[in-house]
Write a protein that holds these residues in place. Structure first.
Motif, mmCIF file in Angstrom:
data_model
loop_
_atom_site.group_PDB
_atom_site.id
_atom_site.type_symbol
_atom_site.label_atom_id
_atom_site.label_comp_id
_atom_site.label_asym_id
_atom_site.label_seq_id
_atom_site.Cartn_x
_atom_site.Cartn_y
_atom_site.Cartn_z
ATOM 1 N N HIS A 158 5.820 -0.597 -1.633
ATOM 2 C CA HIS A 158 4.703 -1.140 -0.955
ATOM 3 C C HIS A 158 4.017 -0.279 0.263
ATOM 4 O O HIS A 158 3.193 -0.906 1.068
ATOM 5 N N GLU A 160 1.268 1.768 1.615
ATOM 6 C CA GLU A 160 -0.170 1.890 1.252
ATOM 7 C C GLU A 160 -0.788 3.149 0.833
ATOM 8 O O GLU A 160 -0.383 4.191 1.694
ATOM 9 N N ASP A 162 -4.469 4.570 -0.703
ATOM 10 C CA ASP A 162 -5.860 4.365 -0.798
ATOM 11 C C ASP A 162 -6.141 3.055 -0.705
ATOM 12 O O ASP A 162 -6.779 2.467 -1.547
ATOM 13 N N GLY A 163 -5.496 2.428 0.360
ATOM 14 C CA GLY A 163 -5.911 1.049 0.657
ATOM 15 C C GLY A 163 -5.301 -0.179 -0.213
ATOM 16 O O GLY A 163 -5.485 -1.228 -0.126
ATOM 17 N N HIS A 164 -4.298 0.560 -1.009
ATOM 18 C CA HIS A 164 -3.506 -0.792 -2.081
ATOM 19 C C HIS A 164 -2.211 -0.342 -1.855
ATOM 20 O O HIS A 164 -1.658 0.593 -1.608
ATOM 21 N N ASP A 165 -1.108 -1.402 -2.132
ATOM 22 C CA ASP A 165 0.038 -1.353 -2.584
ATOM 23 C C ASP A 165 0.354 -0.303 -3.647
ATOM 24 O O ASP A 165 -0.254 -0.509 -4.609
ATOM 25 N N GLU A 167 2.558 0.325 -5.706
ATOM 26 C CA GLU A 167 2.900 -0.119 -6.989
ATOM 27 C C GLU A 167 1.964 -0.811 -7.821
ATOM 28 O O GLU A 167 1.921 -0.954 -8.893
ATOM 29 N N LYS A 168 0.852 -1.350 -7.194
ATOM 30 C CA LYS A 168 -0.379 -2.035 -7.875
ATOM 31 C C LYS A 168 -1.072 -0.895 -8.721
ATOM 32 O O LYS A 168 -1.557 -1.156 -9.707
ATOM 33 N N LYS A 169 -1.024 0.234 -8.232
ATOM 34 C CA LYS A 169 -1.890 1.367 -8.849
ATOM 35 C C LYS A 169 -0.886 2.489 -9.674
ATOM 36 O O LYS A 169 -1.317 2.940 -10.638
ATOM 37 N N ALA A 174 0.913 -0.509 -14.454
ATOM 38 C CA ALA A 174 -0.550 -0.189 -14.135
ATOM 39 C C ALA A 174 -0.872 0.674 -15.177
ATOM 40 O O ALA A 174 -2.056 0.593 -16.074
ATOM 41 N N ARG A 188 -2.090 9.285 -10.304
ATOM 42 C CA ARG A 188 -1.601 8.211 -9.304
ATOM 43 C C ARG A 188 -0.443 8.634 -8.743
ATOM 44 O O ARG A 188 -0.082 8.416 -7.380
ATOM 45 N N TYR A 192 1.065 8.982 -4.796
ATOM 46 C CA TYR A 192 2.099 8.206 -4.392
ATOM 47 C C TYR A 192 3.271 9.166 -3.790
ATOM 48 O O TYR A 192 3.802 9.174 -2.565
#
Length: 253
Positions: A158, A160, A162-165, A167-169, A174, A188, A192
């Protein structure tokens, strides 16, 4: 010393379990896997785990049981819920499992269990300093290991980025969802793991989860300061770690 234990690994899509040889760090029964009940409701998952434990026969009454789960776990209470019903949040989950199984158990975060397995019998064995294990799957789980000791509930998926959680990217899901090739997914992952390194300066990063069996396809694409290696125990790590912690609890009793 306890030499055998049952480990159960509950995930968003599947529940896996086996009897573990705690001396060798190996499964001594076939790994049993059933689908996680649709919706991930507490009563349905508890019933599925109870049925799985019954399937191990007499041994289930003779050895300790460890269960790992995709949530922050504080004193047996699930404080979050990843890819399962939100009814788990704030639930006295360990107590509910103990009531259903009619015995004491160990209940722990799934990535933390995987980290314990890698310290005991895998890529982190004998490594000093800070080791960070990340599991790349539906989300990103993490385990912090300082000189071989677990620091629980790190939840580094979790962070952040690039403005995202992250794991979302950057989770393996993903890559599958967006039909990325290894090269584009690795870009990506690079962001991370650069973020993880900037915040924690680990001595070693271990990559777990089922995708770690394809480590040769993406780890060479990463350019990181710390060493990064695949996990040894892949999808069995949660089972092994949960069983190990159950054995520790039994020996301390």
């Amino acid at each position: 010393m306890t030499t055998r234990a049952i480990g159960i690994d509950i995930g968003g899509t599947g529940i896996k379990g086996a009897v573990v040889d705690l001396d060798a760090g190996e499964l001594i029964t076939d790994r049993v896997k059933v689908p996680t009940p649709k919706g991930g409701e507490p009563e349905d998952i508890i019933a599925a785990v109870s049925q799985m434990v019954e399937g191990f026969g007499d041994v289930a009454s003779e050895v300790p049981i460890g269960v790992c789960f995709p949530a922050v776990v504080l004193h047996g209470v699930t404080m979050s819920a990843a890819n399962v019903s939100k009814k788990w949040i704030g639930l006295k989950a360990e107590q509910l499992f103990e009531t259903a199984l009619q015995r004491d158990i160990v209940f722990v975060n799934d990535a933390d269990a995987a980290g314990v397995a890698e310290v005991r019998w895998g890529a982190a064995k004998g490594r000093d300093g800070l080791v960070i294990l990340t599991t790349l799957g539906t989300g990103i789980g993490s385990a912090l290991l300082w000189n071989g000791q677990l620091v629980p509930n790190s939840e580094l998926g979790h962070l952040e980025v690039d403005g995202h959680d992250a794991e979302k990217k950057a989770a393996y899901s993903a890559m599958e969802r967006e039909d990325l090739d290894w090269k584009h997914w690795a870009k990506r992952l690079q962001k991370y793991y650069d973020t993880v390194d900037a915040l924690f300066s680990p001595d070693l990063i271990i990559v777990g989860g089922g995708v770690s069996k394809h480590a040769d396809d993406f780890l060479p694409l990463l350019k990181l300061r710390p060493e990064i290696v695949p996990a040894v125990h892949l999808n069995n790590a949660g089972i092994l770690g949960a069983a190990a912690l159950a054995g520790d609890k039994a020996d301390a009793a």
